[in-house]
Scaffold this motif. Structure first.
Motif, PDB file in Angstrom:
ATOM      1  N   UNK A 136       0.764  -1.080  -0.130  1.00 37.36           N
ATOM      2  CA  UNK A 136       0.010   0.041   0.158  1.00 37.36           C
ATOM      3  C   UNK A 136       0.897   1.324  -0.024  1.00 37.36           C
ATOM      4  N   UNK A 137       0.883   2.031  -1.125  1.00 39.05           N
ATOM      5  CA  UNK A 137       1.834   3.178  -1.177  1.00 39.05           C
ATOM      6  C   UNK A 137       1.281   4.260  -0.802  1.00 39.05           C
ATOM      7  N   UNK A 138       2.134   5.014   0.269  1.00 44.56           N
ATOM      8  CA  UNK A 138       1.783   6.250   0.686  1.00 44.56           C
ATOM      9  C   UNK A 138       1.512   7.273  -0.689  1.00 44.56           C
ATOM     10  N   UNK A 139       2.523   7.211  -1.637  1.00 41.36           N
ATOM     11  CA  UNK A 139       2.304   7.864  -2.905  1.00 41.36           C
ATOM     12  C   UNK A 139       2.513   7.002  -3.995  1.00 41.36           C
ATOM     13  N   UNK A 140       1.461   6.624  -4.394  1.00 41.85           N
ATOM     14  CA  UNK A 140       1.560   5.582  -5.727  1.00 41.85           C
ATOM     15  C   UNK A 140       2.050   6.010  -6.919  1.00 41.85           C
ATOM     16  N   UNK A 141       2.385   7.303  -7.200  1.00 42.53           N
ATOM     17  CA  UNK A 141       2.853   7.669  -8.343  1.00 42.53           C
ATOM     18  C   UNK A 141       4.108   6.972  -8.824  1.00 42.53           C
ATOM     19  N   UNK A 142       3.955   6.473 -10.112  1.00 39.93           N
ATOM     20  CA  UNK A 142       5.245   5.889 -10.720  1.00 39.93           C
ATOM     21  C   UNK A 142       5.097   4.470 -10.601  1.00 39.93           C
ATOM     22  N   UNK A 143       4.284   3.940  -9.671  1.00 42.30           N
ATOM     23  CA  UNK A 143       4.349   2.319  -9.616  1.00 42.30           C
ATOM     24  C   UNK A 143       3.120   1.802 -10.508  1.00 42.30           C
ATOM     25  N   UNK A 144       3.112   0.787 -10.686  1.00 43.24           N
ATOM     26  CA  UNK A 144       1.973  -0.168 -11.414  1.00 43.24           C
ATOM     27  C   UNK A 144       1.083  -0.444 -10.547  1.00 43.24           C
ATOM     28  N   UNK A 145      -0.327  -0.382 -10.784  1.00 43.59           N
ATOM     29  CA  UNK A 145      -1.511  -0.371  -9.946  1.00 43.59           C
ATOM     30  C   UNK A 145      -1.760  -1.861  -9.995  1.00 43.59           C
TER      31      UNK A 145
END
Ligand code: UD1
Ligand code: CA
Length: 449
Positions: A136-145
């Motif tokens: 669970x990303x704090x800031x998901x920017x840039x990651x594959x969802x």
């Protein structure tokens, strides 16, 4: 799980341009060892039977660093950077040999724990075909969802290809994926490059698996473990996390750290319970500290053994090959390199001991130097037990000083001193009564001219 075989593939063909470095990204270090070596070590600890590393063209330096750690590793070259699936397929020869599971990890992600990789393996062992390590990303920017429908993982969408709704998803792909060995090759071969970047995405394995009735699952981990390194700031972040983790482990194992945040370990530092480490101590690689030793403030220790009950520092420097015996003392501004300091010996102030043995219970006076280097070769100094070396002596190697010998202060010792002998090698003192008065008068007169 020990009866199941595992192939682990480390992707290390990254460009790493943001490092602004002549050194390839994966050879930059955390805790004194290259990033890629951290990934390889985690893979080995998670039970990899076979290990493949994929490097970019001409990266013999990366190949060499990896083989040093794991001699049985196979290195593959990805000629062109056409995506993560393409990179994995560079290891086709390894993939063609049977394995129960295949785990893919990144060479620039040094904080992954072996236990986490083992959980991915266990999920495959229990019947999943594709396993994604998610967080669970704090800031998901840039990651594959990770896209979930009816509780099932159906696809991974890369940032660039995601719709605004998909971008709002915080459930992310760490990049680490596992595959059941039986269908991994056909699954990888089914991946195309119809996306914004025109790359072969490993992550498409999830969607393809679903369409051929294979089971894809997520195993959850902590974001911190999946920290990647793209620039120097992230390298420093990973170092900080690594150090914080190690400090906690060391404390838990029964070591006292008076100011934990100021102590820096290497990947291989070994410290026994009941050691005390004072503030501001730095450990380079290859150090072992035995119980009841104390490392005092501001010391730098590298490639050294400190035996039980020894006292080192403050402000000591132990270099490779230093072996500090039981109850021995190494004091302030003392440097020891390739030196055996036997039990109970004392080198307490301002000395250099290099290529030498200092016998048990011997006392080395302040400012003593072993002159081990003549500008061309290195030579040994051997000092026996219970000897006494007077302060500010220079021991010009090669030279031997016997048991119980006594060297007068300020000596320059160029010849061997037998056991129990007294050696004095300095100018004899001359005292001339009243001569100071005369001398001063003469100098004063001269200065007036
Ligand atoms: C990848 C994942 C993304 C995930 C993220 C986690 C894909 C398509 N995307 O994205 O879902 O959230 O990692 O950090 O897999 N590499 C090669 N050869 C290539 C391309 C990449 O060896 O041709 C290596 C890189 O060196 C790197 C890793 O694979 O170690 C990931 O590649 P990168 O381009 O950074 O992928 P991301 O866009 O970050
Ligand atoms: Ca990346």
């Amino acid at each position: 799980m020990s009866d199941r075989t595992s192939l682990m593939i480390v992707l290390a063909a990254g460009e790493g341009t943001r490092m602004k470095s002549a050194t390839p990204k994966v050879l930059h270090e955390v805790a004194g060892r290259p990033l890629v070596a951290h990934a390889v070590a985690a893979a080995l600890a998670a039970g990899a039977d076979r290990l493949a590393v994929v490097v970019g063209p001409g990266r013999e330096d990366v190949a060499k660093a990896v083989s040093k750690l794991a001699p049985h590793v196979t290195v593959f070259t990805q000629g062109e950077r056409l995506g993560t699936a393409h990179a994995v397929l560079a290891a086709r020869a390894a993939l063609s040999e049977p394995a129960d599971d295949v785990i893919v990890l990144y060479g620039d992600t040094p904080l992954v724990r072996p236990e986490t990789l083992k959980r991915v393996r266990a999920e495959i062992a229990s019947g999943s075909d594709v396993v994604v390590l998610g967080f669970n990303a704090e800031n998901p920017m840039g990651y594959g969802r990770l896209l979930i429908e009816d509780g099932k993982l159906v696809a991974i969408r890369e940032e660039r290809d995601a719709t605004p709704e998909e971008k709002a998803v915080r459930w992310c792909n760490s990049g680490i994926m596992g595959f059941a060995g039986g269908n991994v090759l056909s699954l990888l071969d089914s991946i195309g490059n119809a996306n914004t970047k025109g790359e072969y995405y490993l992550t498409d394995a999830v969607e393809n698996a679903a369409s051929c009735g294979l089971k894809a699952r997520v195993v959850a981990g902590e974001e911190e473990e999946f920290r990647g390194v793209n620039d120097r700031a992230q390298l420093a972040d990973c170092e900080a996390i690594w150090q914080a983790r190690r400090r906690r482990e060391v404390l838990t194992a029964g070591v006292t750290l008076i100011a934990p945040d100021t102590v820096f370990f290497s990947y291989d530092t070994e410290i026994a319970p009941d050691v005390v480490i004072e503030p501001n101590v730095v450990f380079g690689p290859g150090v072992r500290i035995e119980s009841w030793a104390r490392i005092r403030a501001f010391s730098h220790v590298e490639g050294a053994v400190v035996r039980s009950g020894a006292l080192v520092g403050p402000y000591a420097r132990l270099r490779p090959g230093a072996d500090i015996g039981r109850e021995a003392h190494i004091g302030n501004f003392v440097e020891v390199k390739n030196g055996l300091i036997e039990a109970g010996a004392k080198v307490n102030h301002l000395s250099y001991i290099g290529d030498a043995r200092v016998g048990a219970k011997t006392n080395i006076g302040a400012g003593t130097i072993t002159c081990n280097y003549d500008g061309f070769g290195k030579y040994r100094t051997d000092i026996g037990a219970n000897a006494f070396i007077g302060s500010n002596s220079a021991l010009v190697a090669p030279v031997t000083i016997g048991d119980g010998a006594y060297v007068g202060t300020g000596s320059v010792i160029t010849e061997d001193v037998p056991a129990e002998a007294l050696a004095i090698a300095r100018g004899r003192q001359v005292v001339k009564p009243e001569r100071a008065t005369e001398l001063k008068a003469r100098m004063k007169a001269n200065a007036g001219k």
